[in-house]
Write an enzyme that holds these catalytic residues in place. Structure first.
Site, PDB file in Angstrom:
ATOM      1  N   GLU A  49      -3.323   3.248   1.695  1.00  0.00           N
ATOM      2  CA  GLU A  49      -2.874   4.130   1.002  1.00  0.00           C
ATOM      3  C   GLU A  49      -2.187   5.042   1.182  1.00  0.00           C
ATOM      4  O   GLU A  49      -1.438   6.070   0.363  1.00  0.00           O
ATOM      5  CB  GLU A  49      -3.211   3.121  -0.540  1.00  0.00           C
ATOM      6  CG  GLU A  49      -2.651   4.286  -1.880  1.00  0.00           C
ATOM      7  CD  GLU A  49      -3.233   3.652  -3.042  1.00  0.00           C
ATOM      8  OE1 GLU A  49      -3.356   4.046  -4.167  1.00  0.00           O
ATOM      9  OE2 GLU A  49      -3.711   2.565  -2.954  1.00  0.00           O
ATOM     10  N   HIS A  93       0.752  -1.351   0.139  1.00  0.00           N
ATOM     11  CA  HIS A  93      -0.037   0.128  -0.190  1.00  0.00           C
ATOM     12  C   HIS A  93       0.564   1.404  -0.154  1.00  0.00           C
ATOM     13  O   HIS A  93       0.238   2.255  -0.233  1.00  0.00           O
ATOM     14  CB  HIS A  93      -0.726   0.319   1.509  1.00  0.00           C
ATOM     15  CG  HIS A  93      -1.710  -1.525   1.700  1.00  0.00           C
ATOM     16  ND1 HIS A  93      -1.094  -2.574   2.385  1.00  0.00           N
ATOM     17  CD2 HIS A  93      -3.113  -1.778   0.790  1.00  0.00           C
ATOM     18  CE1 HIS A  93      -2.014  -3.054   2.482  1.00  0.00           C
ATOM     19  NE2 HIS A  93      -3.056  -2.720   1.591  1.00  0.00           N
ATOM     20  N   SER A  96      -9.826  -2.192   0.090  1.00  0.00           N
ATOM     21  CA  SER A  96     -10.410  -1.256  -0.701  1.00  0.00           C
ATOM     22  C   SER A  96     -11.378  -1.733  -2.396  1.00  0.00           C
ATOM     23  O   SER A  96     -12.798  -1.634  -2.312  1.00  0.00           O
ATOM     24  CB  SER A  96      -9.649   0.099  -0.758  1.00  0.00           C
ATOM     25  OG  SER A  96     -10.182   0.450  -1.098  1.00  0.00           O
ATOM     26  N   ASN A  97     -10.120  -2.603  -2.897  1.00  0.00           N
ATOM     27  CA  ASN A  97     -11.109  -2.912  -3.961  1.00  0.00           C
ATOM     28  C   ASN A  97     -11.995  -4.013  -4.148  1.00  0.00           C
ATOM     29  O   ASN A  97     -13.469  -3.934  -4.304  1.00  0.00           O
ATOM     30  CB  ASN A  97      -9.742  -3.159  -4.916  1.00  0.00           C
ATOM     31  CG  ASN A  97      -8.975  -4.337  -4.779  1.00  0.00           C
ATOM     32  OD1 ASN A  97      -9.309  -5.549  -5.114  1.00  0.00           O
ATOM     33  ND2 ASN A  97      -7.932  -4.657  -4.052  1.00  0.00           N
ATOM     34  N   HIS A 144      -7.165   5.239   4.997  1.00  0.00           N
ATOM     35  CA  HIS A 144      -6.624   3.380   4.035  1.00  0.00           C
ATOM     36  C   HIS A 144      -5.346   4.045   4.420  1.00  0.00           C
ATOM     37  O   HIS A 144      -4.706   4.893   3.901  1.00  0.00           O
ATOM     38  CB  HIS A 144      -7.420   3.697   2.830  1.00  0.00           C
ATOM     39  CG  HIS A 144      -6.984   2.202   2.315  1.00  0.00           C
ATOM     40  ND1 HIS A 144      -6.400   1.938   1.950  1.00  0.00           N
ATOM     41  CD2 HIS A 144      -7.228   1.004   2.248  1.00  0.00           C
ATOM     42  CE1 HIS A 144      -5.761   0.982   0.753  1.00  0.00           C
ATOM     43  NE2 HIS A 144      -7.044   0.604   0.812  1.00  0.00           N
TER      44      HIS A 144
END
Length: 317
Positions: free
Chosen positions: A133, A81, A231-232, A131
């Site tokens: 990332e 990430h 997330s994805n 998150h």
């Protein structure tokens, strides 16, 4: 013995591991091969407990912060990430041997952020607060250089510093459609805003959402194999619902699938987030076989041939 009812399964293609996830896992495995256990990993290498636990069995030790790692000279791996600049700086200060498993497509966003900052632009980062990332991307620049925009409502209300030139970048794992709406609002409000030369949402996120959009109207239920902190994967559940599938659920393992939720369903779609290995899709199929006679079809919307090289410290050692 009564015959099992029939169930038609449509597998989404592509699904599962992307090149960035595959590279990150290989970095940990190769570090273990070359340097022996333990290999320390800051944060989950990818958001999947099955993957994390498999690496733990091989000798990986997962930590949240560098201060949990002893000065024993063993490798430290940063997750796919990405991390704020303060993390490798701290590792260098402590003379740690570290390997950066940041996905190259996330690193591309980091470089974009630095490019805009060098041109004195204020940056809007479209993404989800908290998150890893987003934390890593915002941590490439001094505090205040980046403003997070999470949704369309924030895009309508966000106020940039007075007189600032503007740019936007995005998290790589967002909903393609939601992001397009946020971008539309920002570009409408700030016509001079600088956009990425090439979209920041990664190919794997885009392709997996496209496959779900193709399949969702054809099935009664969609199963997304993935983790709730991925997330994805969460986006795939949302995309399935918006694309016309009446029921979409996420499971991490085949055993989690409640077969009662499948009753009355004749056609089911299955996909997997970019950090979920194919073996977990096979688990879900075997779980369905317990109660149903399956016919299986695959719908492929894109071929993925991208491979990312290992870091030089592993590739040439």
């Amino acid at each position: 013995m009564a015959a099992k009812p029939s169930l038609h399964v449509i597998l989404a293609g592509p699904r599962g591991f992307c090149a960035g996830v595959d590279r990150a896992i290989k970095i940990v495995e190769e570090a273990l091969k070359r340097h022996g256990a333990p290999v320390y990993v800051r944060h989950e290498i990818v958001h999947n407990r099955f993957v994390v636990e498999a690496l733990e069995r091989q000798g990986a030790v997962f930590v949240e912060e560098l201060d949990e790692i002893p000065d024993d000279g063993q490798p430290v791996v940063f997750s796919a990430h990405g991390v704020p600049k303060s993390i490798p700086a701290e590792a260098q200060r402590r003379d740690m041997f570290f390997l950066d498993a940041t996905c190259p497509l996330v690193s591309k966003v980091h470089r974009e952020a630095e490019h805009h900052f060098s041109r004195k632009r204020h940056i809007f980062l479209i993404g989800h607060a908290g998150h890893p990332e987003v934390i890593g991307t915002m941590g490439q620049l001094p505090e205040g250089a980046v403003t997070l925009v999470e949704d369309e409502a924030q895009a309508r209300s966000v106020t940039p510093p007075e007189g600032a030139s503007l740019a936007f970048i995005t998290q790589t794992t967002l909903s393609v459609d939601d992001t397009a709406e946020i971008v539309r609002v920002l570009q409408s409000r700030f016509p001079e805003i600088s956009a990425p030369a090439k979209e920041d949402i990664c190919y794997a996120t885009t392709n997996r959402q496209a496959a779900v959009k193709e399949i969702a109207p054809q099935v009664d239920m969609m199963i997304v194999v993935g983790a709730p902190n991925s997330s994805n994967s969460v986006r795939l559940v949302e995309v399935a619902g918006r694309a016309g599938c009446a029921k979409s659920v996420m499971v991490q393992r085949g055993r989690e699938l409640d077969l009662a939720t499948v009753q009355g369903v004749s056609r089911i779609g299955i996909t997997a987030g970019a950090s979920a290995p194919e073996v977990l899709v096979e688990e879900v199929i075997e779980r369905l076989r317990e109660a149903y006679e399956l016919t299986i079809q695959e719908i492929v919307v894109a071929e993925e041939k991208i491979i990312f090289k290992l870091p030089a410290a592993l590739a040439t050692a």
